[in-house]
Design a protein around this motif. Structure first.
Motif, PDB file in Angstrom:
ATOM      1  N   GLU A   1      -2.821   1.441   9.594  1.00 44.75           N
ATOM      2  CA  GLU A   1      -2.225   2.780   9.569  1.00 44.75           C
ATOM      3  C   GLU A   1      -1.823   3.216   8.166  1.00 44.75           C
ATOM      4  N   ASP A   2      -1.348   2.301   7.332  1.00 46.99           N
ATOM      5  CA  ASP A   2      -0.825   2.663   6.016  1.00 46.99           C
ATOM      6  C   ASP A   2      -1.892   2.740   4.931  1.00 46.99           C
ATOM      7  N   LEU A   3      -3.146   2.528   5.295  1.00 53.19           N
ATOM      8  CA  LEU A   3      -4.212   2.547   4.303  1.00 53.19           C
ATOM      9  C   LEU A   3      -4.883   3.916   4.238  1.00 53.19           C
ATOM     10  N   ARG A   4      -5.223   4.313   3.021  1.00 48.73           N
ATOM     11  CA  ARG A   4      -5.959   5.536   2.773  1.00 48.73           C
ATOM     12  C   ARG A   4      -7.404   5.182   2.418  1.00 48.73           C
ATOM     13  N   THR A   5      -8.311   6.118   2.632  1.00 49.18           N
ATOM     14  CA  THR A   5      -9.715   5.843   2.334  1.00 49.18           C
ATOM     15  C   THR A   5     -10.420   7.104   1.867  1.00 49.18           C
ATOM     16  N   SER A   6     -11.434   6.934   1.047  1.00 47.55           N
ATOM     17  CA  SER A   6     -12.316   8.052   0.698  1.00 47.55           C
ATOM     18  C   SER A   6     -13.750   7.535   0.714  1.00 47.55           C
ATOM     19  N   LEU A   7     -14.632   8.351   1.271  1.00 49.80           N
ATOM     20  CA  LEU A   7     -16.048   8.008   1.348  1.00 49.80           C
ATOM     21  C   LEU A   7     -16.692   8.227  -0.012  1.00 49.80           C
TER      22      LEU A   7
ATOM     23  N   ARG B   1       1.247   4.002  -0.524  1.00 48.10           N
ATOM     24  CA  ARG B   1       2.292   3.982  -1.554  1.00 48.10           C
ATOM     25  C   ARG B   1       1.729   4.341  -2.928  1.00 48.10           C
ATOM     26  N   ARG B   2       0.401   4.231  -3.087  1.00 48.05           N
ATOM     27  CA  ARG B   2      -0.241   4.542  -4.373  1.00 48.05           C
ATOM     28  C   ARG B   2      -0.690   5.996  -4.473  1.00 48.05           C
ATOM     29  N   ASP B   3      -0.494   6.783  -3.436  1.00 47.95           N
ATOM     30  CA  ASP B   3      -0.988   8.162  -3.436  1.00 47.95           C
ATOM     31  C   ASP B   3      -0.496   8.954  -4.646  1.00 47.95           C
ATOM     32  N   GLY B   4       0.790   8.810  -4.980  1.00 52.47           N
ATOM     33  CA  GLY B   4       1.367   9.611  -6.056  1.00 52.47           C
ATOM     34  C   GLY B   4       1.310   8.980  -7.423  1.00 52.47           C
ATOM     35  N   ASP B   5       0.660   7.842  -7.569  1.00 50.90           N
ATOM     36  CA  ASP B   5       0.575   7.153  -8.854  1.00 50.90           C
ATOM     37  C   ASP B   5      -0.510   7.815  -9.709  1.00 50.90           C
ATOM     38  N   PRO B   6      -0.154   8.449 -10.834  1.00 50.50           N
ATOM     39  CA  PRO B   6      -1.163   9.178 -11.633  1.00 50.50           C
ATOM     40  C   PRO B   6      -2.296   8.282 -12.136  1.00 50.50           C
ATOM     41  N   ALA B   7      -1.970   7.059 -12.556  1.00 44.43           N
ATOM     42  CA  ALA B   7      -3.013   6.163 -13.060  1.00 44.43           C
ATOM     43  C   ALA B   7      -3.968   5.766 -11.939  1.00 44.43           C
ATOM     44  N   HIS B   8      -3.407   5.470 -10.779  1.00 45.79           N
ATOM     45  CA  HIS B   8      -4.222   5.072  -9.632  1.00 45.79           C
ATOM     46  C   HIS B   8      -5.128   6.228  -9.200  1.00 45.79           C
ATOM     47  N   ARG B   9      -4.568   7.427  -9.173  1.00 45.18           N
ATOM     48  CA  ARG B   9      -5.356   8.598  -8.774  1.00 45.18           C
ATOM     49  C   ARG B   9      -6.480   8.852  -9.779  1.00 45.18           C
ATOM     50  N   TRP B  10      -6.187   8.649 -11.063  1.00 40.63           N
ATOM     51  CA  TRP B  10      -7.216   8.815 -12.097  1.00 40.63           C
ATOM     52  C   TRP B  10      -8.378   7.856 -11.859  1.00 40.63           C
TER      53      TRP B  10
END
Length: 310
Positions: A159-165, A280-289
Motif C-alpha cells: 500500500e505504501d509504495l508508489r510506482t511509475s511505468l 515517504r520519498r514523494d516530496g524529496d527533491p533529489a529523489h524526484r529529480w
C-alpha cells in the motif's frame, strides 16, 4: 525523548542519512559535513534515543531494532517538513548525493550506460550504489528504507509504495543467420525443433515465454539455462541455439553481424517495466529529480517525439 525543547532537530537529518548510508563517511559526503561532525552527531543521537542505533558489523554500520523502527517514520516526517518549508529544487550540478538502487541484470543493461553518461556530464557529485535481489526482497528493501528506488517488474505492490511505468517490453528471438538457410524468420515447427537458451534466475520453465508456449500446447527443449542477460546473446553465434528474450537487450544493428533477429512464432504478452519507491520519498527533491531523469532516459522514442511537439 518525549520533550523536543532544547533538541537540535538537525540531528534527525543526520540520523536519516546514517540510516540510509550505514556508513559515517558516506553520510558525511551526503550531508556535506566532516566525518568527525557526523560521528559527534551520532554520539549525541545515541544519548537522545538511549540506544546504540547503529553498531559496527564488518565494513559498515548495522541498524538496531530501534533504528529499523525509526527509519521509515523519520524519512516520512522529514519529507513532510521539507514540503512545509518549501524546500529548494535539487541542483544536480552542485549538490552531493548518494542513491541506492535495486535492479536486475536486465535493468542494469537497459538503464545504467545512459544514466551514468548523463550523471557524469550533469551531476558529477551524484553517486550510485546498485544491488540486485529477488523482486520480493527489492520491495521490502524499499519499504524498510534500505533502497531509494527499485526497477523491475512488480505485478503487485504494498500500500505504501508508489510506482511509475517506464515502458512496455516485448520479446524477440535471436539466432545465428547461417543456421537459417537464407530465411529471415522461423515458424513454430522450426522453433520447436531447435535447442534453446533460457535466461532465468531460477533456471526453471516458469517464465513468460514458456507459459505462453504452453498455452499453445507445446514445450521447447532448454539446452542452456543461465541467470545472465548480458552473456546470453553472445552464446548464439556459431550454433543452432535460439534465444528468446526482451528486445531491448539484443545487440544493436551495428553489432549483430551474422545474427538474425525476428519475432517469436507465437504470441508472448509484453511486460510492464516500472520504478517503485516509498511514498515517504514523494516530496524529496533529489529523489524526484532522479525518478524524472530515469523516466526520460527510458521513455519510448515515440513518447519523446510527442513531448517535443507538445
Amino acid at each position: 525523548m518525549n520533550n523536543l525543547a532544547g533538541i537540535d532537530l538537525n540531528l534527525l537529518v543526520v540520523l536519516d542519512a546514517l540510516l540510509a548510508e550505514r556508513h559515517v563517511s558516506r553520510a558525511a559526503i551526503r550531508l556535506n559535513k566532516s566525518q568527525p561532525a557526523v560521528s559527534h552527531a551520532l554520539a549525541r543521537l545515541r544519548t537522545l534515543f538511549d540506544d546504540p542505533l547503529l553498531v559496527r558489523h564488518g565494513g559498515q554500520l548495522e541498524p538496531t531494532a530501534r533504528a529499523l523502527e525509526i527509519a521509515p517514520r523519520l524519512a516520512e516526517a522529514l519529507a513532510h517538513m521539507r514540503q512545509l518549508m518549501g524546500s529548494q529544487p535539487f541542483d544536480p550540478a552542485r549538490e552531493r548525493h548518494v542513491f541506492r538502487l535495486a535492479m536486475s541484470d536486465y535493468a542494469a543493461l537497459v538503464l545504467l550506460p545512459q544514466l551514468m553518461a548523463v550523471l557524469r556530464r550533469q551531476a558529477p557529485n551524484v553517486d550510485l550504489i546498485v544491488c540486485q535481489a529477488r523482486r520480493e526482497v527489492m520491495m521490502s528493501q524499499v519499504v524498510d528504507g534500505e533502497i531509494d528506488l527499485a526497477l523491475g517488474v512488480f505485478p503487485g505492490l504494498a500500500e505504501d509504495l508508489r510506482t511509475s511505468l517506464l515502458f512496455e517490453e516485448h520479446f524477440a528471438c535471436l539466432a545465428d543467420g547461417a543456421s537459417l538457410n537464407g530465411e529471415k524468420t522461423m515458424d513454430l515447427a522450426a522453433y520447436l525443433e531447435r535447442p534453446h537458451i533460457l535466461v532465468s534466475l531460477r533456471g526453471d520453465a516458469g517464465n513468460e515465454i514458456d507459459l505462453a508456449l504452453a498455452a499453445t500446447g507445446h514445450r521447447r527443449r532448454i539446452a542452456l539455462a543461465l541467470p545472465h542477460w548480458s552473456a546470453a546473446p553472445g552464446l548464439v553465434r556459431g550454433t543452432d541455439l535460439v534465444l528468446t528474450v526482451a528486445r531491448r537487450i539484443l545487440p544493436r544493428d551495428a553489432e549483430i553481424g551474422s545474427l538474425a533477429v525476428f519475432d517469436p512464432p507465437f504470441a508472448i504478452p509484453p511486460f510492464a517495466f516500472r520504478q517503485i519507491w516509498h511514498r515517504r520519498r514523494d516530496g524529496d527533491p533529489a529523489h524526484r529529480w532522479l525518478r524524472d531523469l530515469i523516466a526520460h532516459i527510458l521513455a519510448p522514442p515515440e513518447a519523446l517525439s510527442a513531448n517535443a511537439l507538445s
